[in-house]
Design a protein around this motif. Structure first.
Motif, PDB file in Angstrom:
ATOM      1  N   THR A  24       0.811  -1.250   0.076  1.00  0.00           N
ATOM      2  CA  THR A  24       0.193   0.143  -0.045  1.00  0.00           C
ATOM      3  C   THR A  24       0.830   1.395  -0.146  1.00  0.00           C
ATOM      4  O   THR A  24       1.992   1.142   0.331  1.00  0.00           O
ATOM      5  CB  THR A  24      -0.898  -0.015   1.302  1.00  0.00           C
ATOM      6  N   VAL A  25       0.420   2.417  -0.471  1.00  0.00           N
ATOM      7  CA  VAL A  25       1.000   3.801  -0.282  1.00  0.00           C
ATOM      8  C   VAL A  25       1.303   3.874   1.190  1.00  0.00           C
ATOM      9  O   VAL A  25       2.492   4.661   1.337  1.00  0.00           O
ATOM     10  CB  VAL A  25      -0.060   4.812  -0.769  1.00  0.00           C
ATOM     11  N   GLU A  26       0.675   3.600   2.110  1.00  0.00           N
ATOM     12  CA  GLU A  26       0.975   3.592   3.513  1.00  0.00           C
ATOM     13  C   GLU A  26       2.150   3.214   3.921  1.00  0.00           C
ATOM     14  O   GLU A  26       3.031   3.681   4.410  1.00  0.00           O
ATOM     15  CB  GLU A  26      -0.285   3.218   4.408  1.00  0.00           C
ATOM     16  N   MET A  27       2.334   1.947   3.455  1.00  0.00           N
ATOM     17  CA  MET A  27       3.516   1.113   3.596  1.00  0.00           C
ATOM     18  C   MET A  27       4.784   2.058   3.022  1.00  0.00           C
ATOM     19  O   MET A  27       5.864   2.001   3.617  1.00  0.00           O
ATOM     20  CB  MET A  27       3.654  -0.323   2.982  1.00  0.00           C
ATOM     21  N   SER A  29       4.881   5.011   2.230  1.00  0.00           N
ATOM     22  CA  SER A  29       5.317   6.286   3.247  1.00  0.00           C
ATOM     23  C   SER A  29       5.980   5.936   4.485  1.00  0.00           C
ATOM     24  O   SER A  29       7.108   6.552   4.613  1.00  0.00           O
ATOM     25  CB  SER A  29       3.637   6.696   3.418  1.00  0.00           C
ATOM     26  N   GLU A  30       5.517   4.944   4.991  1.00  0.00           N
ATOM     27  CA  GLU A  30       6.236   4.388   6.314  1.00  0.00           C
ATOM     28  C   GLU A  30       7.803   4.007   5.994  1.00  0.00           C
ATOM     29  O   GLU A  30       8.523   4.426   6.608  1.00  0.00           O
ATOM     30  CB  GLU A  30       5.684   3.118   6.932  1.00  0.00           C
ATOM     31  N   LYS A  31       7.978   3.275   4.795  1.00  0.00           N
ATOM     32  CA  LYS A  31       9.255   2.769   4.592  1.00  0.00           C
ATOM     33  C   LYS A  31      10.158   3.914   3.971  1.00  0.00           C
ATOM     34  O   LYS A  31      11.236   3.766   4.383  1.00  0.00           O
ATOM     35  CB  LYS A  31       9.004   1.748   3.302  1.00  0.00           C
ATOM     36  N   SER A  35       5.609  11.817   3.588  1.00  0.00           N
ATOM     37  CA  SER A  35       4.058  11.504   3.428  1.00  0.00           C
ATOM     38  C   SER A  35       3.724  10.999   2.432  1.00  0.00           C
ATOM     39  O   SER A  35       4.408  10.857   1.492  1.00  0.00           O
ATOM     40  CB  SER A  35       3.519  13.097   3.903  1.00  0.00           C
ATOM     41  N   ARG A  36       2.497  10.394   2.630  1.00  0.00           N
ATOM     42  CA  ARG A  36       1.852   9.920   1.506  1.00  0.00           C
ATOM     43  C   ARG A  36       1.694  10.601   0.238  1.00  0.00           C
ATOM     44  O   ARG A  36       2.013  10.099  -1.028  1.00  0.00           O
ATOM     45  CB  ARG A  36       0.341   9.444   1.970  1.00  0.00           C
ATOM     46  N   GLN A  40       4.120   9.605  -3.156  1.00  0.00           N
ATOM     47  CA  GLN A  40       3.094   9.378  -4.399  1.00  0.00           C
ATOM     48  C   GLN A  40       3.703  10.203  -5.545  1.00  0.00           C
ATOM     49  O   GLN A  40       3.916   9.568  -6.658  1.00  0.00           O
ATOM     50  CB  GLN A  40       1.659   9.569  -4.082  1.00  0.00           C
TER      51      GLN A  40
END
Length: 135
Positions: A24-27, A29-31, A35-36, A40
């Motif tokens: 996911t985009v959240e992953m 971002s976290e990695k 920010s998302r 992106q």
């Protein structure tokens, strides 16, 4: 540029994941620590495609390989690569390869000319490898 290196690392991470979990985009971002929205935009600026399209395309090429190289059921491939459903996989596969998964498996050719290639923004890093799908 630093962001290019970050995206390179994320591309390698995507491949090394083996697609055994939903990416996911959240992953992303976290990695990356960004920010998302920022990651992106940076991903699209660097690769020319969205993260979702890149992941879907790479999963489809892996599915095409699995269809040709294994006797795994299509349902098993769908589950292994974490597609939402058999139907969404079939639609995406047809759109990418212009044939159904079953027809692709039965065909004599391995036509992947419409597939999304593995991306390396600054050449192929020597320390990276892409594991083959689990058979």
């Amino acid at each position: 540029m630093f962001i290019t290196k970050v995206i390179e690392e994320l591309l390698a991470w995507v491949e090394e994941s083996g697609f055994n979990e939903k990416l996911t985009v959240e992953m992303l971002s976290e990695k990356s620590g960004y920010s998302r929205g920022h990651i992106q935009k940076a991903f699209k600026d660097e690769t020319g495609m969205t993260f979702g399209n890149y992941v879907r395309g790479r999963k489809l090429i892996r599915a095409a390989f699995m269809l040709k190289a294994t006797n795994l059921s299509i349902s098993h491939i769908v589950n292994e690569l974490k597609f939402q459903s058999y139907q969404s996989f079939g639609r995406a596969f047809r759109k990418q390869f212009r044939t159904s998964p079953m027809q692709y498996r039965k065909s004599k050719s391995w036509d992947v000319s419409s597939a999304i290639p593995l991306l390396f923004l600054e050449g192929i890093p020597e320390h990276r490898y892409v594991p083959a799908p689990k058979l």
